[in-house]
Design a protein around this motif. Sequence first.
Motif, short mmCIF file in Angstrom:
data_model
loop_
_atom_site.label_atom_id
_atom_site.label_comp_id
_atom_site.label_asym_id
_atom_site.label_seq_id
_atom_site.Cartn_x
_atom_site.Cartn_y
_atom_site.Cartn_z
N ALA A 1 56.82 38.04 42.46
CA ALA A 1 56.89 37.01 43.50
C ALA A 1 55.69 37.08 44.44
O ALA A 1 55.30 36.07 45.03
CB ALA A 1 58.19 37.17 44.28
N LYS A 2 55.08 38.26 44.58
CA LYS A 2 53.95 38.44 45.50
C LYS A 2 52.60 38.25 44.81
O LYS A 2 51.60 38.01 45.47
CB LYS A 2 53.99 39.84 46.10
N MET A 3 52.55 38.40 43.49
CA MET A 3 51.28 38.53 42.78
C MET A 3 50.56 37.20 42.61
O MET A 3 51.15 36.20 42.22
CB MET A 3 51.54 39.16 41.40
N SER A 4 49.24 37.24 42.87
CA SER A 4 48.41 36.06 42.62
C SER A 4 47.31 36.34 41.60
O SER A 4 46.70 35.41 41.07
CB SER A 4 47.76 35.58 43.92
N GLY A 5 47.06 37.63 41.33
CA GLY A 5 46.01 37.97 40.38
C GLY A 5 46.04 39.44 40.03
O GLY A 5 46.75 40.23 40.66
N ILE A 6 45.27 39.81 38.99
CA ILE A 6 45.18 41.20 38.57
C ILE A 6 43.72 41.57 38.33
O ILE A 6 42.86 40.71 38.12
CB ILE A 6 45.99 41.47 37.28
N ALA A 7 43.46 42.87 38.37
CA ALA A 7 42.17 43.42 37.95
C ALA A 7 42.49 44.49 36.91
O ALA A 7 43.31 45.37 37.16
CB ALA A 7 41.43 44.03 39.13
N TRP A 8 41.87 44.39 35.74
CA TRP A 8 42.13 45.40 34.72
C TRP A 8 40.85 46.13 34.35
O TRP A 8 39.74 45.60 34.45
CB TRP A 8 42.81 44.81 33.49
N LYS A 9 41.02 47.37 33.93
CA LYS A 9 39.89 48.20 33.51
C LYS A 9 40.32 49.01 32.29
O LYS A 9 41.36 49.68 32.31
CB LYS A 9 39.45 49.14 34.63
N ILE A 10 39.53 48.92 31.24
CA ILE A 10 39.81 49.66 30.00
C ILE A 10 38.62 50.56 29.72
O ILE A 10 37.48 50.10 29.62
CB ILE A 10 40.05 48.70 28.82
N GLU A 11 38.88 51.86 29.63
CA GLU A 11 37.83 52.83 29.35
C GLU A 11 37.90 53.24 27.89
O GLU A 11 38.95 53.66 27.40
CB GLU A 11 37.98 54.06 30.26
N LEU A 12 36.77 53.12 27.20
CA LEU A 12 36.68 53.50 25.80
C LEU A 12 36.14 54.92 25.69
O LEU A 12 35.49 55.43 26.61
CB LEU A 12 35.77 52.53 25.04
N TYR B 1 47.38 42.07 42.74
CA TYR B 1 47.02 41.71 44.11
C TYR B 1 47.87 40.55 44.60
O TYR B 1 48.26 39.66 43.82
CB TYR B 1 45.54 41.35 44.19
N SER B 2 48.12 40.56 45.90
CA SER B 2 48.91 39.50 46.53
C SER B 2 48.01 38.33 46.89
O SER B 2 46.78 38.39 46.76
CB SER B 2 49.59 40.03 47.79
N PHE B 3 48.61 37.25 47.39
CA PHE B 3 47.85 36.08 47.82
C PHE B 3 46.92 36.41 48.98
O PHE B 3 45.89 35.77 49.16
CB PHE B 3 48.82 34.95 48.21
N ALA B 4 47.28 37.46 49.74
CA ALA B 4 46.44 37.89 50.87
C ALA B 4 45.38 38.91 50.44
O ALA B 4 44.63 39.41 51.27
CB ALA B 4 47.31 38.49 51.97
N GLY B 5 45.32 39.21 49.15
CA GLY B 5 44.33 40.17 48.65
C GLY B 5 44.75 41.61 48.76
O GLY B 5 43.92 42.51 48.58
#
Length: 267
Positions: free
Chosen positions: A217-228, A182-186
């Motif tokens: 250069a744009k990224m401010s955060g990540i969301a991760w998902k792991i399926e077992l 995700y960017s700084f603007a979401g």
Amino acid sequence: MPDSSRSTFVVFAFLAFVSKETAQADPLFDPTTFYLSDSEPKATLRIFNNEDFPIQWTANLVRWRSDEEGNDNLQQTDEIAIEPSLIELLPHAGGALEIEATKNLQDDVEGTYRVIMTSSEIRNGQVAVTYSYSLPIFIRPKVLIERRPNLSLRTMPGELRLTVHNDSNVHEFVDSVNVEGYSFAGLKIFNVDQSGMYILPQSDRTYTLAVSEQDCAKMSGIAWKIELRNKDVLSEDHPVSMTCRIGSPETGFKKAGSVARAVPKPD
């Protein structure tokens, strides 16, 4: 002189990825995973030939570990036996092989082995194909200790390293890994997926995501998902501050790694 007009290919597959629908429609091996114990040291592998010609299969048993780079380390073993080790199947016929632990193998941690099934050459014109399938064998631990896997994140220049920690004394299976940036603007700037694999008992598996210079250069955060495989889902949102790698052209996963490690016994 070798025959340069004919090519031979080896097709290797882990049968952990065979779907139930495929297995039911056109079975080759049944079952595709085995669980042994000191009280139940034997299992039967049924094998089928769905072709119009005879096929020979050779069975080879190996002990299964993971090295520091995450590659499977397979070593010959006599701790488990299989009979017969060579079987010929007539067209549209089946057979059976008997798997047996040669001694008491149950321990505090699950034992991990594989039976490698390799076919005789199957010719198609000038091409000969040899198939090799790897079927897991697990030795149940004396006492089952299940812990939910946990996650950790490290950043390197141009890379995110997501590690799944398996503190249980039995294996886990990761079906899929998904990471969104995700960017700084979401705003979402990338969404990448990676198929999973076994995480052996008391081991870590690291998924390394290379991030392009533009996305970094744009990224401010990540969301991760792991399926077992047991339908459990591990997910987190995480702010990210990282050094970008100049010239990194594309965002995507690198090869996953697995490192065996010691885990303290519970009190």
